[in-house]
Design a protein around this motif. Structure first.
Motif, short mmCIF file in Angstrom:
data_model
loop_
_atom_site.label_atom_id
_atom_site.label_comp_id
_atom_site.label_asym_id
_atom_site.label_seq_id
_atom_site.Cartn_x
_atom_site.Cartn_y
_atom_site.Cartn_z
N GLY A 125 -54.86 -16.31 2.00
CA GLY A 125 -54.08 -17.64 1.85
C GLY A 125 -53.81 -17.64 0.29
N ASN A 126 -53.78 -18.99 0.30
CA ASN A 126 -53.73 -19.78 -1.24
C ASN A 126 -54.85 -19.13 -2.01
OD1 ASN A 126 -50.97 -20.31 -1.04
ND2 ASN A 126 -51.57 -22.65 -1.09
N VAL A 127 -54.89 -19.38 -3.24
CA VAL A 127 -55.88 -19.26 -4.20
C VAL A 127 -56.17 -20.11 -5.10
CG1 VAL A 127 -55.59 -16.60 -4.13
CG2 VAL A 127 -54.58 -17.74 -5.53
N ASP A 128 -57.46 -20.28 -5.56
CA ASP A 128 -57.69 -21.04 -6.71
C ASP A 128 -57.71 -20.18 -7.85
OD1 ASP A 128 -58.14 -23.22 -5.09
OD2 ASP A 128 -60.48 -22.89 -5.09
N ARG A 129 -56.70 -20.58 -8.99
CA ARG A 129 -56.56 -19.79 -10.37
C ARG A 129 -57.13 -20.29 -11.28
NH1 ARG A 129 -50.64 -17.64 -10.84
NH2 ARG A 129 -51.82 -16.47 -12.46
N TRP A 130 -57.82 -19.70 -12.18
CA TRP A 130 -58.01 -20.27 -13.50
C TRP A 130 -58.04 -19.46 -14.80
CZ3 TRP A 130 -61.15 -17.69 -9.93
CH2 TRP A 130 -61.79 -16.27 -10.41
N PHE A 131 -57.72 -20.12 -15.82
CA PHE A 131 -57.31 -19.45 -17.10
C PHE A 131 -58.16 -20.06 -18.28
CE2 PHE A 131 -53.48 -19.92 -14.54
CZ PHE A 131 -53.04 -18.52 -14.75
N ILE A 132 -59.22 -19.34 -18.85
CA ILE A 132 -60.16 -20.03 -19.83
C ILE A 132 -60.07 -18.96 -20.98
CG2 ILE A 132 -62.63 -20.63 -20.00
CD1 ILE A 132 -62.89 -20.84 -16.88
N TYR A 133 -59.73 -19.51 -22.14
CA TYR A 133 -59.53 -18.83 -23.27
C TYR A 133 -60.11 -19.48 -24.45
CZ TYR A 133 -54.85 -20.89 -23.41
OH TYR A 133 -53.62 -21.74 -23.59
N ASP A 134 -60.28 -18.87 -25.40
CA ASP A 134 -60.56 -19.13 -26.95
C ASP A 134 -59.31 -18.84 -27.65
OD1 ASP A 134 -62.96 -19.95 -26.01
OD2 ASP A 134 -64.13 -18.74 -27.15
N PHE A 135 -58.73 -19.65 -28.50
CA PHE A 135 -57.62 -19.22 -29.26
C PHE A 135 -58.11 -19.45 -30.81
CE2 PHE A 135 -53.58 -19.21 -31.13
CZ PHE A 135 -52.85 -18.20 -30.39
N LEU A 136 -58.34 -18.40 -31.32
CA LEU A 136 -58.93 -18.44 -32.77
C LEU A 136 -58.37 -18.14 -33.85
CD1 LEU A 136 -62.29 -16.43 -31.39
CD2 LEU A 136 -61.77 -19.00 -31.65
N PHE A 137 -58.44 -18.84 -34.98
CA PHE A 137 -57.63 -18.50 -36.36
C PHE A 137 -57.58 -16.90 -36.50
CE2 PHE A 137 -59.55 -22.68 -38.08
CZ PHE A 137 -58.59 -23.41 -37.27
N PRO A 138 -56.64 -16.44 -36.81
CA PRO A 138 -55.39 -16.80 -37.12
C PRO A 138 -54.52 -17.05 -36.01
CG PRO A 138 -55.34 -14.52 -37.66
CD PRO A 138 -56.82 -14.88 -37.31
N GLY A 139 -54.97 -16.12 -34.96
CA GLY A 139 -53.69 -16.20 -33.72
C GLY A 139 -54.45 -15.32 -32.62
N THR A 140 -55.60 -15.48 -32.42
CA THR A 140 -56.10 -14.49 -31.45
C THR A 140 -56.63 -15.02 -30.08
OG1 THR A 140 -56.93 -13.14 -33.41
CG2 THR A 140 -58.06 -12.90 -31.02
N LEU A 141 -56.14 -14.61 -29.04
CA LEU A 141 -56.46 -14.99 -27.69
C LEU A 141 -57.54 -14.13 -26.83
CD1 LEU A 141 -54.13 -16.61 -25.20
CD2 LEU A 141 -55.41 -14.57 -24.43
N LEU A 142 -58.65 -14.67 -26.66
CA LEU A 142 -59.61 -13.99 -25.88
C LEU A 142 -59.90 -14.94 -24.35
CD1 LEU A 142 -62.40 -13.67 -28.76
CD2 LEU A 142 -60.65 -11.94 -27.93
N MET A 143 -59.15 -14.31 -23.22
CA MET A 143 -59.27 -15.00 -22.36
C MET A 143 -59.94 -14.33 -20.90
SD MET A 143 -55.61 -16.41 -20.33
CE MET A 143 -54.81 -14.80 -20.19
N SER A 144 -60.56 -15.16 -20.22
CA SER A 144 -61.10 -14.93 -18.82
C SER A 144 -60.02 -15.49 -17.73
CB SER A 144 -62.22 -15.04 -18.54
OG SER A 144 -63.33 -14.44 -19.39
N SER A 145 -59.60 -14.91 -16.89
CA SER A 145 -58.67 -15.51 -15.94
C SER A 145 -58.80 -14.76 -14.60
CB SER A 145 -57.15 -15.48 -16.32
OG SER A 145 -56.78 -13.94 -16.32
N GLY A 146 -58.30 -15.31 -13.55
CA GLY A 146 -58.65 -14.91 -12.47
C GLY A 146 -58.28 -15.63 -11.25
N GLY A 147 -58.60 -15.34 -10.09
CA GLY A 147 -58.31 -16.19 -8.78
C GLY A 147 -59.13 -15.86 -7.64
N LYS A 148 -59.40 -16.83 -6.83
CA LYS A 148 -60.33 -16.41 -5.83
C LYS A 148 -59.72 -17.17 -4.42
CE LYS A 148 -63.51 -20.41 -6.65
NZ LYS A 148 -62.85 -21.40 -5.55
N LEU A 149 -60.16 -17.04 -3.49
CA LEU A 149 -59.65 -17.81 -1.95
C LEU A 149 -59.87 -19.23 -2.19
CD1 LEU A 149 -58.21 -16.74 0.49
CD2 LEU A 149 -60.22 -16.78 1.69
#
Lengths: 336, 336, 336
Positions: B209-233
């Motif tokens: 069925g539907n999922v709960d999604r998440w996007f958690i990221y640090d965006f660091l100088f000068p322009g670096t994205l480090l992201m954990s993301s995903g989804g669960k039921l």
């Protein structure tokens, strides 16, 4: 910025069609060239009326008709017909340039026409001489002409840019040239004793060992190289056509704009030392080598353009080009 | 204009040839990179002599020789040989840049070399970690890097730009992110409950069925994205590798010039949740989606360039990017 | 620089898709056009939020949604939805332009909307009239529109630019036009008696000898030509549809930018004097001839750009264009 009172090559004679118009820009000035009964005409390539390029018109005998509204000009640039007008205004004219054909090069004079003297033409004899054979060449450069002058004034680059073609030895880079100041340029003499013959020599003469090479050239304003070069068996006393490779080259640079250049060149071998396949082979080697130069000089030019104010580091190996640039600047300051 | 005292990614390690030279421009500065016995060297890609690009020369062991007149430089930028000269002038040198390899990214330090500290490198662990798998990516953008930062700092665009690829629901646009200020950037947390799984999830895990999604990221100088993301039921209590999609992404922007940007990226899946075809599938999805971004941002950039002074209308959805831009401006003001 | 309070053609009606968005730039302003239930909408093609082009979004009924962050605008330019915000700020709007469809041309008003009056539309009747047939045309010019106005205001060029197509005789260049000043332009009447019929006439009517030709046109601000032209057997008293070639042409120039122009045109023949192959034949002739013009005007424009300050030489044959340019300058000075 440019030396104006001097002859610039605008074309090889074979480039001008028998019954049409030929357009090329020299020192930022678009010029149209056509044949006349007695020679050639060179006019400003811009109609005085609405500034259409005259080269989009047509040749009518010794005259040229604009392709937009039909104004007709004689070889001196005077308008002699304007359709729809009873009388042509006397102010209807375009600039004409002195033009001279000499040994297959067509020269235009970009300065004061009263100063155009044929004695100032360079001695490009090998372009068209029974003792010499060559195939004419032309390349377009998207770089300022002075960077190409630099290249022609410092043959140390042969060892690196042309390592596998014209060069063949780092000894060229290590040889010290003699530099002599001429009335309108410099003479550079570079002797490279006891080195392996470069690959293209094999098509002219087989040597049993190393050779002594020489490069002796005048580099004349604005950017004309007239060079005798060759090689003889190392240590042998005298070079002559029977025991040596002897070459003569005429090359000249004509600025199209501040950032683009026409390059006309030929490298001649002696007529008694090879056939048409040698002529073609030398031409093909030259094209490969000159593309190596162009590739490097274009990269250099883009590098300079990225940071135009940055200082270069003068080294002892730059003495010919430094001297030539200074002489040319002085000539430009005196010009006009 | 740019933050200088920080690490910028110049290349993936696999881009540097074993025995050649690699050229790339960073912050308007052309740089040449090559491998040495102990790591890498990064030099100004412009010979101090006549400004030819050094990258047109050749690698000689741990040194580099210019392809024009043959000057040779060591890994620190000092000229150690100048053919035709007995002595190399001490001023003959080019700038060298601190360079560090970390998890397949090569970082150069563009500011004061004395301030280059490895503790300032971002934690790009998933680039090269046994628990994670990815395929590295690179895109070139003909736009200023800050417009791409904006894009990465506002995931509301997923619902529109990536409607048919990464997005899958307008709920992403309607979810409010939390924003936290970090020492050198921001942390953005966006939770999107009870939405249909996006199409590419199907290759990792089937949800009933539907999922709960998440996007958690640090965006660091000068322009670096480090992201954990995903989804669960949707509604399920805890996410873990066995019941969820879990992803980690490292992405970084390096300005090439004021108007062009290098984009290095990877999106990793867990090594225990898929095979090489999943790795490739995620990569291909990313390429499609990042081309959607690039297409939109290029159009936006051209629109801005047409009327550079025109004011934008700030909206509540811009809070992360507004905050990041202000922090970065402050850092640039403090820089140096 | 441009006359603003007037109608400019932005498109042929058939260019606007039934269910999509159409983008074109007029007077440097990017505009997006779409169909509504009652007609058309024309909006500034730049979202007020982050300046993405709205034309990269999608039509939703009579409204348009931005493709970047999803803001939705009505046909008047007001934002009516902003995903992620509870309330749309009242300042969230883009400019809308009055737009009118008349005889297959879509006109936008680039000045003060309060001054947009339909009575100022040109009488482009033959675009869409049962007595006339044509095929619509569009060309893009990389030149300033005034150079194309010049061309349309001096038909002496027909003898040279179109020597082999529309022209057919140098008599056109030698005929003197009458010029009459209108409220918003000029009327040019050019009669060319007793000349050979131009090649394309043969597809309409065979003449037993020379013809008397006429070209009578209004040239109206900003750059619209409405022309009756034709030919009858030389010396014959009256022209009528049964014994003559009768044509009507509507052509209009819309500046895209200072240096680029949209050109919309059609040349109609009478519906009772030919079939679809004639319509197509006239269209093909026009394309050939208009490419001849474009080629010449582009060359002229580049010639002017090379030396923008240089004076032209006014001649008697320029009277229509000189007068039109002066009237237009006065109108621009009064504009607004």
């Amino acid at each position: 910025m440019f030396l104006r009172n001097c002859w610039y090559v605008i074309a090889w004679d074979y480039e001008i069609p028998a019954d049409g118009l030929f357009a090329r820009t020299v020192l930022n000035e678009p010029i149209v060239v056509f044949r006349t009964a007695t020679g050639y005409a060179a006019l400003e390539d811009r109609c005085c009326h609405r500034h259409a390029p005259l080269s989009k018109g047509r040749k009518e005998g010794d005259q040229l008709r604009c392709g937009y509204h039909g104004l007709k000009f004689d070889a001196g640039g005077q308008c002699v017909d304007a359709p729809g007008l009873d009388r042509v205004p006397s102010g209807a004219k375009v600039r004409s340039y002195p033009i001279v054909a000499r040994n297959k090069w067509l020269f235009v004079w970009m300065g004061d026409p009263a100063k155009a003297e044929e004695r100032l033409l360079p001695d490009n004899f090998s372009n068209d001489h029974p003792d010499w054979r060559n195939k004419p060449g032309y390349l377009h450069y998207a770089t300022p002409y002075l960077l190409i002058c630099d290249n022609l004034l410092d043959f140390s680059h042969l060892s690196y840019v042309h390592e596998k073609t014209l060069g063949g030895s780092t000894a060229i880079a290590r040889a010290r040239p003699e530099i002599e100041v001429l009335e309108r340029g410099v003479r550079v003499t570079r002797r490279v004793p006891d080195v392996p013959p470069p690959p293209y020599y094999h098509n002219i003469r087989k040597f049993s060992g190393n050779v002594d090479r020489w490069f002796i050239y005048d580099f004349l304003f604005p950017g004309t190289l007239l060079m005798s070069s060759g090689g003889k068996l190392a240590g042998q006393q005298e070079a002559n056509p029977a025991n040596s490779v002897m070459l003569h080259s005429c090359q000249t640079l004509t600025p199209e704009t501040a950032n683009a250049t026409h390059y006309f060149f030929q490298q001649s071998h002696r007529a008694d030392a090879g056939d048409a396949s040698l002529t073609e082979g030398i031409f093909q080697s030259l094209i490969i080598a000159f593309n190596e130069d162009r590739d490097m000089i274009k990269a250099q030019s883009e590098s300079i353009a990225r940071n135009p104010g940055a200082a270069m580091l003068p080294l002892g190996i730059d003495s010919a080009l430094v001297r030539y640039r200074r002489l040319l600047e002085e000539a430009i300051a005196r010009d006009g």
